[in-house]
Structure formats: C-alpha cells, structure tokens
Motif scaffolding. Structure first.
Motif, PDB file in Angstrom:
ATOM      1  N   ILE A 321      81.028  55.339  38.761  1.00 20.60           N
ATOM      2  CA  ILE A 321      81.990  56.054  39.469  1.00 20.60           C
ATOM      3  C   ILE A 321      81.771  57.460  39.339  1.00 20.60           C
ATOM      4  N   SER A 322      81.337  57.915  38.009  1.00 23.87           N
ATOM      5  CA  SER A 322      81.004  59.398  37.800  1.00 23.87           C
ATOM      6  C   SER A 322      79.938  59.774  38.829  1.00 23.87           C
ATOM      7  N   GLU A 323      78.831  59.030  38.827  1.00 24.41           N
ATOM      8  CA  GLU A 323      77.668  59.323  39.487  1.00 24.41           C
ATOM      9  C   GLU A 323      77.929  59.572  40.949  1.00 24.41           C
ATOM     10  N   ALA A 324      78.638  58.512  41.306  1.00 21.24           N
ATOM     11  CA  ALA A 324      79.190  58.694  42.831  1.00 21.24           C
ATOM     12  C   ALA A 324      80.032  59.850  43.137  1.00 21.24           C
ATOM     13  N   ILE A 325      80.864  60.026  42.370  1.00 21.51           N
ATOM     14  CA  ILE A 325      81.527  61.353  42.569  1.00 21.51           C
ATOM     15  C   ILE A 325      80.734  62.614  42.570  1.00 21.51           C
ATOM     16  N   ILE A 326      79.763  62.710  41.558  1.00 21.63           N
ATOM     17  CA  ILE A 326      78.808  63.714  41.414  1.00 21.63           C
ATOM     18  C   ILE A 326      77.965  63.961  42.900  1.00 21.63           C
ATOM     19  N   ASN A 327      77.548  62.742  43.125  1.00 26.99           N
ATOM     20  CA  ASN A 327      76.639  62.849  44.277  1.00 26.99           C
ATOM     21  C   ASN A 327      77.215  63.215  45.793  1.00 26.99           C
ATOM     22  N   VAL A 328      78.666  62.583  45.872  1.00 24.78           N
ATOM     23  CA  VAL A 328      79.148  62.954  46.922  1.00 24.78           C
ATOM     24  C   VAL A 328      79.618  64.323  46.989  1.00 24.78           C
ATOM     25  N   ALA A 329      80.315  64.989  45.688  1.00 23.95           N
ATOM     26  CA  ALA A 329      80.664  66.275  45.789  1.00 23.95           C
ATOM     27  C   ALA A 329      79.505  67.251  46.110  1.00 23.95           C
ATOM     28  N   THR A 353      83.059  55.284  30.295  1.00 25.87           N
ATOM     29  CA  THR A 353      81.809  55.597  30.489  1.00 25.87           C
ATOM     30  C   THR A 353      81.034  57.083  29.795  1.00 25.87           C
ATOM     31  N   ASN A 354      79.898  56.763  29.528  1.00 27.71           N
ATOM     32  CA  ASN A 354      79.315  57.897  28.538  1.00 27.71           C
ATOM     33  C   ASN A 354      79.000  58.970  29.734  1.00 27.71           C
ATOM     34  N   LEU A 355      79.226  58.780  31.020  1.00 30.21           N
ATOM     35  CA  LEU A 355      78.917  59.601  31.890  1.00 30.21           C
ATOM     36  C   LEU A 355      79.822  60.816  32.367  1.00 30.21           C
ATOM     37  N   PHE A 356      81.014  60.536  31.530  1.00 34.08           N
ATOM     38  CA  PHE A 356      82.376  61.500  31.689  1.00 34.08           C
ATOM     39  C   PHE A 356      81.918  62.858  31.447  1.00 34.08           C
ATOM     40  N   ASN A 357      81.132  62.844  30.409  1.00 34.63           N
ATOM     41  CA  ASN A 357      80.759  64.557  29.908  1.00 34.63           C
ATOM     42  C   ASN A 357      79.839  64.977  31.075  1.00 34.63           C
ATOM     43  N   GLN A 358      78.914  64.042  31.655  1.00 32.99           N
ATOM     44  CA  GLN A 358      77.966  64.498  32.671  1.00 32.99           C
ATOM     45  C   GLN A 358      78.745  64.894  34.015  1.00 32.99           C
ATOM     46  N   LEU A 359      79.621  64.202  34.163  1.00 32.49           N
ATOM     47  CA  LEU A 359      80.496  64.518  35.335  1.00 32.49           C
ATOM     48  C   LEU A 359      81.415  66.095  35.136  1.00 32.49           C
ATOM     49  N   LEU A 360      81.862  66.138  33.850  1.00 31.10           N
ATOM     50  CA  LEU A 360      82.426  67.666  33.765  1.00 31.10           C
ATOM     51  C   LEU A 360      81.335  68.568  33.828  1.00 31.10           C
ATOM     52  N   LYS A 361      80.308  68.321  33.205  1.00 25.08           N
ATOM     53  CA  LYS A 361      79.097  69.372  33.105  1.00 25.08           C
ATOM     54  C   LYS A 361      78.683  69.746  34.519  1.00 25.08           C
ATOM     55  N   THR A 362      78.327  68.713  35.186  1.00 21.94           N
ATOM     56  CA  THR A 362      77.936  69.009  36.487  1.00 21.94           C
ATOM     57  C   THR A 362      78.855  69.610  37.599  1.00 21.94           C
ATOM     58  N   LEU A 363      80.175  69.080  37.419  1.00 20.66           N
ATOM     59  CA  LEU A 363      81.062  69.930  38.165  1.00 20.66           C
ATOM     60  C   LEU A 363      81.168  71.522  37.726  1.00 20.66           C
ATOM     61  N   SER A 364      81.193  71.617  36.582  1.00 24.07           N
ATOM     62  CA  SER A 364      81.363  73.070  36.071  1.00 24.07           C
ATOM     63  C   SER A 364      80.226  73.886  36.556  1.00 24.07           C
ATOM     64  N   SER A 365      79.000  73.376  36.307  1.00 17.98           N
ATOM     65  CA  SER A 365      77.833  73.992  36.708  1.00 17.98           C
ATOM     66  C   SER A 365      77.611  74.211  38.035  1.00 17.98           C
ATOM     67  N   ASN A 366      78.289  73.595  38.967  1.00 25.16           N
ATOM     68  CA  ASN A 366      78.446  73.869  40.275  1.00 25.16           C
ATOM     69  C   ASN A 366      79.603  74.685  40.817  1.00 25.16           C
TER      70      ASN A 366
END
Length: 374
Positions: A321-329, A353-366
C-alpha cells in the motif's frame, strides 16, 4: 438546450472570436462600494494619456462625488426611447459601434434593456462592442452573477432578477474587486453617499445589515480569487506558477471510515478550489475472491460517492500500500495525502510494513503533506 441558453451561447461564441476587444470588470459586494467612481477615475487617467475613451453609459444614482467625475469626460449621447408613457434613456450601441472609440465605459452590466432594443440585456450589448474590437470597462455587483443567485437569495432573502452569465467573468481580461468593510459601507450609507436620506432607514433595516454585507463580501472576494487563479493558469507558464493544491484520499474497504475520509477530503478540496483523487489499493489479501460481498458493495458505493463529489477515482493492484500511495502521489502531483486515523485497517497495514518510514520520507522529500483525518 433552451432558447435562452442558445442565445447566451451565441453571444459568448461571438466574444470568443479573434480580434475581440479587451474587457475589464469591476465587481463589488453591493451598491455604493465605489465601482462607478473607480471606472470614471480610470477613464480620466486614460484621457490624460491621450487614449480615446468615451462614456457609453454611466449611472451616478445622484451621488455627488461620482457625478463630479463625469465632468470632462467625452460621452456618447444616450438613445431616447418612449416606453409606457415615459421618455427613457438607453445606451446607444449603434453610435458607439459607428464611432469605435478605443475604450468605452459601460456601467450596470446586469441591466435589462427597454423592450424593442436590439438586445435584451446590456451584457449582450457589451459582447457586441467587444466583438467589434472595442475595449470595454464595466461594473457589476456580486449578487447579479448567475451561479450564486440562490446563495444570494439565502443571504438577503431577495431573489435578484437581473443576472449575468458566469461566462462574462470568464472572458474578462481583468476582474477587479472594489472592497469595503461592512462598517465602512454602512457609514457611507448613513452619510447619504449611497442613497437619498429618505431611503437610508429602509436600507438599514433590509439589505444593509452587517451580517448580510459580510457574507456578500466573502462571495465577491472568492469570485475574484477564482478569476485570478484561472488567469494565472492560462497566462503564466506552468514552471513559473505557484504550486496548486491536489488532494488524495486513501481508503480501504472499511466502509464507515472510508466515507468520512472521502467527505472530509472533498471539503478540503472545495475550500482550496483543488483537484482531488480517491485511491483504493487492492492488495492480494483483498482480492475479489477473498473479501465478503458486503465489503465489495460498500467499496463500490464509496467509489461512486467519491465520483459524485468530484473526485477522480484511482484503483491500484499492488502488494504494498505504501509503494502504491507513493507512486500515485508522484504521478498525480499530489500536495496532500489524506488517510483515516490509526485504528482503520489501512493505517494498521501501513504501520506493520517496513515501508512506512519510506512513505513518510518520500512524501516529505517531495513536499507532500500527510493528514490523518478523524
């Protein structure tokens, strides 16, 4: 399409042709804010700069300060019309077209012409002038704009009969708001600067009440902001524009929470005049053969609700789900991601998921905000 709609579209099509004159509208929350006064000031400035500007029609309503500004400005004589036993004045469109001044001042855009005139409405006269390549400065009160007629009726208790199509604002090259506070407007009224003193008390008991004026002021400010935003989008290169808000609501098959997230995101998008999306990510554990029929029905109903509220629905099949949110965002240039509060299944899945931090980091960096809705 009704006959009236055909007529409106005919005049708008004329105005959209090449060679159309420039069009500037002064808009205000009510009579007496100073729209005509400002138009006449601008006409004087043009005249001093050698520009051929003429008054096509100005209504001073007997206001001394406004009437004084008419002096010294060239004006095209009005057309005399005998109607119902009275001699009345109308703007002489034919003469304006014949003289073809560079700029013409036309007051009272929502005015209804005397029966027998070429056009039923003055805004149609203005379109004729624009189509002939004549630049026009005009004025209108916010309560005369077609699409907000019912809002105005709710605020004031009066249904305004003379209305102008919203498209007139959309074809304008400039829309300028003439703004006063409610207290300033009421003070002007009491000083006799808007109506004759004999009408002041009646006006104070009816239209000129602070709460009504404040709400009309809000409508006027919002309308002008919308027109400025549209102008920026069409005239400023995309790379130079400020970033516009785009919202994305992330939902799961949890029916109740999904509806809350959709509705709250819809309100946010409406407030910011923003595009918005609803994302549902179908993971392998939520495949059609693994979730109950009731949950499927609720999901379909919620996606339908999102569409009815103006969202673009996006459905993704993804194991994360995290990766999908990042991709669509990133794909949709989302500025704000909206999800439900922690107890919903979507958030629990993300947390596991261990991708939660990646989600926050990706959203923040963008520079993408994350909002958790209760």
């Amino acid at each position: 399409m009704t006959e009236k709609e055909h007529t409106v579209q005919h005049y708008l099509n004329l105005a959209n042709r090449s060679g159309r004159g420039k069009f500037k509208i002064y808009i205000g929350m009510s009579a007496g804010v100073g729209k005509t006064y400002r138009m006449l000031q601008e006409a004087h400035a043009m005249l001093r700069n050698g520009i051929n500007v003429q008054i096509g029609y100005v209504e001073t309503h007997g206001r001394v300060e406004t009437h004084a500004l008419v002096e010294g400005l060239p004006a095209i004589p009005r057309r005399q019309v005998f109607y119902k036993g009275k001699m009345l004045d109308e703007m002489d469109v034919s003469t304006i077209l014949l003289l073809a001044p560079e700029w013409v001042v036309v007051d009272e855009l929502a005015h209804t012409n005397i029966p027998g005139s070429k056009n039923e409405k003055r805004w149609q006269d203005v379109l004729d002038l624009l189509n002939a390549g004549i630049n026009v400065i005009s004025a209108v009160n916010i309560q005369h704009i077609e699409s907000i007629n019912q809002e105005v009726k709710y605020i004031t208790g009066v249904e305004v009969q003379e209305r102008v199509p919203d498209s007139m604002l959309q074809i304008a090259d400039e829309v300028v708001n003439i703004d006063l506070t409610a207290d300033e407007l009421i003070t002007r009224l009491k000083e006799g600067k808007i109506y004759d003193q004999s009408k002041v008390e009646t006006a104070l008991r009816n239209f000129f009440q602070a709460d009504k004026i404040l709400q009309l002021r809000e409508l006027a400010l919002k309308e002008v902001a919308t027109q400025v935003e549209r102008k920026v989008e069409t005239e400023v290169p995309r790379s130079q524009q400020m970033r516009h808000e785009n919202f994305m609501a992330c939902i799961s098959t949890n029916d109740e929470v999904a509806r809350k997230v959709i509705r709250k995101t819809a309100r946010l998008a409406a407030y910011y005049h923003a595009d918005w999306y609803v994302l549902y990510v179908q993971t392998p554990r939520e495949s059609v053969d693994k979730i109950p029929l009731a949950a499927q029905r609720h999901l379909i109903n919620n996606l339908k609700l999102a569409t009815e509220l103006g969202a673009e629905v996006v459905q993704e099949h993804h194991a994360s789900i995290s990766e999908a949110i990042i991709n669509v965002a990133l794909e949709k240039q989302i500025t704000t991601v909206c999800i439900g509060k922690p107890h919903i299944s979507l958030f629990r899945i993300i947390l596991r998921t261990n991708l939660f931090n990646q989600l926050l980091k990706t959203l923040s960096s963008n520079d993408i905000d994350l909002i958790i809705l209760s």
